[in-house]
Write a protein that holds these residues in place. Structure first.
Motif, PDB file in Angstrom:
ATOM      1  N   PHE A  32      81.010  42.520  25.912  1.00  0.00           N
ATOM      2  CA  PHE A  32      81.587  43.731  25.345  1.00  0.00           C
ATOM      3  C   PHE A  32      81.047  44.923  26.113  1.00  0.00           C
ATOM      4  O   PHE A  32      80.050  44.811  26.836  1.00  0.00           O
ATOM      5  CB  PHE A  32      81.261  43.861  23.846  1.00  0.00           C
ATOM      6  N   ASP A  33      81.711  46.063  25.976  1.00  0.00           N
ATOM      7  CA  ASP A  33      81.193  47.293  26.552  1.00  0.00           C
ATOM      8  C   ASP A  33      79.973  47.728  25.749  1.00  0.00           C
ATOM      9  O   ASP A  33      79.995  47.713  24.518  1.00  0.00           O
ATOM     10  CB  ASP A  33      82.247  48.406  26.510  1.00  0.00           C
ATOM     11  N   ILE A  34      78.928  48.118  26.438  1.00  0.00           N
ATOM     12  CA  ILE A  34      77.687  48.512  25.780  1.00  0.00           C
ATOM     13  C   ILE A  34      77.793  49.967  25.329  1.00  0.00           C
ATOM     14  O   ILE A  34      78.032  50.856  26.136  1.00  0.00           O
ATOM     15  CB  ILE A  34      76.484  48.329  26.730  1.00  0.00           C
ATOM     16  N   LYS A  35      77.616  50.184  24.017  1.00  0.00           N
ATOM     17  CA  LYS A  35      77.668  51.530  23.452  1.00  0.00           C
ATOM     18  C   LYS A  35      76.305  52.025  22.990  1.00  0.00           C
ATOM     19  O   LYS A  35      76.064  53.220  22.927  1.00  0.00           O
ATOM     20  CB  LYS A  35      78.625  51.578  22.250  1.00  0.00           C
ATOM     21  N   ARG A  36      75.426  51.083  22.622  1.00  0.00           N
ATOM     22  CA  ARG A  36      74.124  51.478  22.089  1.00  0.00           C
ATOM     23  C   ARG A  36      73.115  50.382  22.391  1.00  0.00           C
ATOM     24  O   ARG A  36      73.434  49.196  22.365  1.00  0.00           O
ATOM     25  CB  ARG A  36      74.227  51.692  20.575  1.00  0.00           C
ATOM     26  N   VAL A  37      71.884  50.798  22.677  1.00  0.00           N
ATOM     27  CA  VAL A  37      70.776  49.877  22.904  1.00  0.00           C
ATOM     28  C   VAL A  37      69.596  50.380  22.083  1.00  0.00           C
ATOM     29  O   VAL A  37      69.283  51.569  22.107  1.00  0.00           O
ATOM     30  CB  VAL A  37      70.386  49.817  24.398  1.00  0.00           C
ATOM     31  N   TYR A  38      68.981  49.491  21.323  1.00  0.00           N
ATOM     32  CA  TYR A  38      67.784  49.879  20.566  1.00  0.00           C
ATOM     33  C   TYR A  38      66.832  48.703  20.513  1.00  0.00           C
ATOM     34  O   TYR A  38      67.191  47.574  20.855  1.00  0.00           O
ATOM     35  CB  TYR A  38      68.145  50.395  19.172  1.00  0.00           C
ATOM     36  N   TRP A  39      65.599  48.967  20.114  1.00  0.00           N
ATOM     37  CA  TRP A  39      64.601  47.910  20.058  1.00  0.00           C
ATOM     38  C   TRP A  39      63.768  48.044  18.802  1.00  0.00           C
ATOM     39  O   TRP A  39      63.601  49.110  18.251  1.00  0.00           O
ATOM     40  CB  TRP A  39      63.727  47.886  21.310  1.00  0.00           C
ATOM     41  N   ILE A  40      63.250  46.900  18.367  1.00  0.00           N
ATOM     42  CA  ILE A  40      62.424  46.804  17.169  1.00  0.00           C
ATOM     43  C   ILE A  40      61.058  46.294  17.605  1.00  0.00           C
ATOM     44  O   ILE A  40      60.970  45.304  18.348  1.00  0.00           O
ATOM     45  CB  ILE A  40      63.063  45.840  16.143  1.00  0.00           C
ATOM     46  N   TYR A  41      59.998  46.948  17.145  1.00  0.00           N
ATOM     47  CA  TYR A  41      58.652  46.572  17.567  1.00  0.00           C
ATOM     48  C   TYR A  41      57.647  46.970  16.495  1.00  0.00           C
ATOM     49  O   TYR A  41      57.999  47.645  15.526  1.00  0.00           O
ATOM     50  CB  TYR A  41      58.303  47.219  18.908  1.00  0.00           C
ATOM     51  N   ASP A  42      56.411  46.533  16.661  1.00  0.00           N
ATOM     52  CA  ASP A  42      55.331  46.815  15.694  1.00  0.00           C
ATOM     53  C   ASP A  42      55.715  46.393  14.275  1.00  0.00           C
ATOM     54  O   ASP A  42      55.420  47.091  13.308  1.00  0.00           O
ATOM     55  CB  ASP A  42      54.938  48.301  15.708  1.00  0.00           C
ATOM     56  N   VAL A  43      56.372  45.258  14.160  1.00  0.00           N
ATOM     57  CA  VAL A  43      56.775  44.766  12.842  1.00  0.00           C
ATOM     58  C   VAL A  43      55.548  44.133  12.171  1.00  0.00           C
ATOM     59  O   VAL A  43      54.949  43.205  12.722  1.00  0.00           O
ATOM     60  CB  VAL A  43      57.916  43.730  12.957  1.00  0.00           C
ATOM     61  N   PRO A  44      55.154  44.639  11.004  1.00  0.00           N
ATOM     62  CA  PRO A  44      53.989  44.069  10.307  1.00  0.00           C
ATOM     63  C   PRO A  44      54.229  42.609   9.929  1.00  0.00           C
ATOM     64  O   PRO A  44      55.368  42.202   9.667  1.00  0.00           O
ATOM     65  CB  PRO A  44      53.869  44.936   9.048  1.00  0.00           C
ATOM     66  N   GLY A  45      53.159  41.828   9.900  1.00  0.00           N
ATOM     67  CA  GLY A  45      53.255  40.421   9.539  1.00  0.00           C
ATOM     68  C   GLY A  45      53.992  40.220   8.229  1.00  0.00           C
ATOM     69  O   GLY A  45      53.771  40.931   7.264  1.00  0.00           O
ATOM     70  N   GLY A  46      54.894  39.250   8.222  1.00  0.00           N
ATOM     71  CA  GLY A  46      55.624  38.908   7.011  1.00  0.00           C
ATOM     72  C   GLY A  46      56.843  39.773   6.731  1.00  0.00           C
ATOM     73  O   GLY A  46      57.604  39.480   5.808  1.00  0.00           O
ATOM     74  N   GLU A  47      57.041  40.829   7.501  1.00  0.00           N
ATOM     75  CA  GLU A  47      58.199  41.699   7.261  1.00  0.00           C
ATOM     76  C   GLU A  47      59.475  41.076   7.829  1.00  0.00           C
ATOM     77  O   GLU A  47      59.444  40.266   8.744  1.00  0.00           O
ATOM     78  CB  GLU A  47      57.988  43.081   7.889  1.00  0.00           C
ATOM     79  N   LYS A  48      60.590  41.518   7.286  1.00  0.00           N
ATOM     80  CA  LYS A  48      61.919  41.030   7.666  1.00  0.00           C
ATOM     81  C   LYS A  48      62.759  42.233   8.080  1.00  0.00           C
ATOM     82  O   LYS A  48      62.695  43.284   7.441  1.00  0.00           O
ATOM     83  CB  LYS A  48      62.520  40.331   6.450  1.00  0.00           C
ATOM     84  N   ARG A  49      63.526  42.086   9.131  1.00  0.00           N
ATOM     85  CA  ARG A  49      64.444  43.140   9.568  1.00  0.00           C
ATOM     86  C   ARG A  49      65.871  42.611   9.454  1.00  0.00           C
ATOM     87  O   ARG A  49      66.090  41.414   9.344  1.00  0.00           O
ATOM     88  CB  ARG A  49      64.147  43.542  11.023  1.00  0.00           C
TER      89      ARG A  49
END
Length: 140
Positions: A32-49
């Protein structure tokens, strides 16, 4: 869309003694054409995204560093995959419920999206998601 539409995408891996390099290109490796790029980091242990689906957005998820699990649900079937290689992405089409769990220490999750951010594109209620899937299936 169903779980069968989810697919792994091997990305180029250029090996060099100075350090390896991988990359993405649209539409060669990203369908697909790329419209947005983001990243997830520093997720505390046991957390869900995540814990949502998109009405029309498609995405590619890549573990740039560390590892995490991606759980998928199409309203009837479920699947779970571990991402832990920076040269492997997973394509996730619209109308698939997704959750990211089990983040390792220093995990870095890159998400490449087909659309700009729009809160109205999110389906955050699972019951609503299942109802929309039934409507979509009936219209196919």
């Amino acid at each position: 869309m169903t779980i069968s539409n989810i697919r792994f995408q091997e990305l180029p891996k250029i090996i060099d003694e100075r350090g390896n390099l991988s990359f993405v290109e649209s539409p060669r490796f990203i369908p697909f054409d790329i419209k947005r790029v983001y990243w997830i980091y520093d997720v505390p242990g046991g957390e869900k995204r995540g814990g949502h689906a998109y009405r029309t957005l498609n995405e590619m998820i890549i573990a740039l560093s560390g590892s995490f699990d991606v759980e998928f649900d199409d309203g009837e079937n479920k699947a779970k995959y571990t991402l832990n290689r920076s040269y492997t992405g997973i394509f996730v089409p619209q109308l698939i419920w997704r959750s990211l769990t089990n983040f390792s220490t220093n995990a870095l999750c890159l998400i490449i999206a087909s659309e700009d951010y729009d809160e109205n594109n999110y389906i955050r209620n699972y019951s609503e998601f299942v109802s929309l899937k039934k409507i979509a299936s009936a219209n196919e």
